[in-house]
Enzyme design. Sequence first.
Site, PDB file in Angstrom:
ATOM      1  N   HIS A 268       0.810  -1.254  -0.007  1.00  0.00           N
ATOM      2  CA  HIS A 268       0.066  -0.045   0.191  1.00  0.00           C
ATOM      3  C   HIS A 268       0.722   1.285   0.034  1.00  0.00           C
ATOM      4  O   HIS A 268       1.609   1.612  -1.019  1.00  0.00           O
ATOM      5  CB  HIS A 268      -1.041   0.081   1.325  1.00  0.00           C
ATOM      6  N   HIS A 307      -2.607  -2.638  -9.541  1.00  0.00           N
ATOM      7  CA  HIS A 307      -3.810  -1.908  -8.692  1.00  0.00           C
ATOM      8  C   HIS A 307      -4.993  -2.714  -8.584  1.00  0.00           C
ATOM      9  O   HIS A 307      -5.443  -3.090  -9.545  1.00  0.00           O
ATOM     10  CB  HIS A 307      -4.091  -0.428  -9.256  1.00  0.00           C
ATOM     11  N   ASP A 363       2.572   5.184  -6.847  1.00  0.00           N
ATOM     12  CA  ASP A 363       3.694   5.089  -6.273  1.00  0.00           C
ATOM     13  C   ASP A 363       5.047   4.742  -7.285  1.00  0.00           C
ATOM     14  O   ASP A 363       6.031   5.012  -6.592  1.00  0.00           O
ATOM     15  CB  ASP A 363       3.772   3.517  -5.038  1.00  0.00           C
TER      16      ASP A 363
END
Length: 429
Positions: A268, A307, A363
Amino acid sequence: MSKNSLSITDNRTGKIYEVPIENETINTKYLREIKINPTDLGLLTYDPAFVNTSICKSTITYIDGDNGILEHCGYPIEELAEQSTFLETAYLILHRQLPTKNELDKWINDITLHTFIHENVKKLMEGFRYDAHPMGMFVSTLAALSTFYPEAKLIFDEELRRKQILRLIGKVPTVAAFAYRHTKGMPYVYPDNDLSFVGNYLNMMFKIAELRYKPHPVLEKALDILFILHIDHEQNCSTTAMRVVGSSHADPFSAAAAAAAALYGPLHGGANEAVLTMLDQIGSINNIPQFIKTVKDGKGKLMGFGHRVYKNYDPRARIIKKLADQVFDITGRNPKLEIALELERIALQDEYFIKRKLYPNVDFYSGLIYKAMGFPTDFFPVLFAIPRTAGWISHWQEMILDPEQKIARPRQIYLGSQKRKYTPISRRG
Ligand code: SDX
């Protein structure tokens, strides 16, 4: 005329059940009516990790994963990143409307007046080792803040609730900066309330001996955009943790600590830290094919890719990729960017990633910018938590005010031992 419902035939009894379809979902309470004997519990759904389950109705954030769409209260993330500020977007997701000039000025002033933290927090931080992970310090200190504001437990007192919301948004940058300064053995820098929200954060992080810290305007703007991009993302793991813990009517500081703990995980919010580690391990563009092979052999993941919802390019990654050039013009180009760009190019052409719809997520590039701006790699999850606190608190408030919500308490499928008699230890083994 087609009906907006399902007709479910229970082949065990031949009975047919009509289940209404609402908002493209079925309420699982209707499945409890499907039973063989009147005393049966009825049917439950089984959905580990809630992959296919809606846990709430929300008006905060909309994501269309197949088309790479992210909107906050109807405003596309691209327009907010281009034209808004983090504090204005925080106002938006909490009030569902963009503020007027007066509303925004008051909002900024109210939050600015809550940037200081109790002096005892410094003593709390002294208890951490010099090499404590800053996210561990952040999670612990958020929980500790609940002890400084006992009235935060009065969650249905609207005025007190608003005060805790202001405190959380206003204080998380200070907690984050104090954690950083502790690991560096440097004196804490107190908030400079004449600076912007992000400018003050950079001040508390990086001020050395100068009389007043002056943030570089390009870096200040870039970090503000990064904060907008990280502010909320509907029912991600940490926001769900905030809702679940908040559903027991725990105070918002304790719930936010639980959310931050969820964000800490490498799958995460810890992913951008893991991306930099991965790029370090790859080392050079020449090693990319071998690394891709190890991923395809199931020996690891391409961190920053994939994702649960986006099966297309994460719109935030696209914006961050563009932002990287502006930051690197000031800080100098991060050599790892070349590896990241080549890694993305190769992966997006590779059947393994195409078949699994794996694209760069938020990210993949953010860590490169943070590193170039002078943040240590282990600090990246904290940089995610600062803006996401506004998202957590917005969902928390929506949840406690939702008449359909109550304490989260899911069921399970029990597959353990059946009833049996206790065996005295003398007769075991
Ligand atoms: C964030 O939820 C949110 O909105 C989160 C977030 C937010 O703003 O809050 O967007 C922020 O957390 C972004 C995600 C950051 N995490 C990473 O970059 C870590 C790497 N990514 C993966 O761990 C993964 O993609 C997840 C955790 C993000 C999503 O995992 P899912 O939806 O459970 O998908 P999965 O694990 O079931 O994967 C499906 C397939 C599997 O292969 P098969 O078993 O079918 O052969 O894709 C593979 C996975 O092995 N896969 C990957 C991969 N991600 C999934 N293979 C290689 N590299 C990857 N990154």
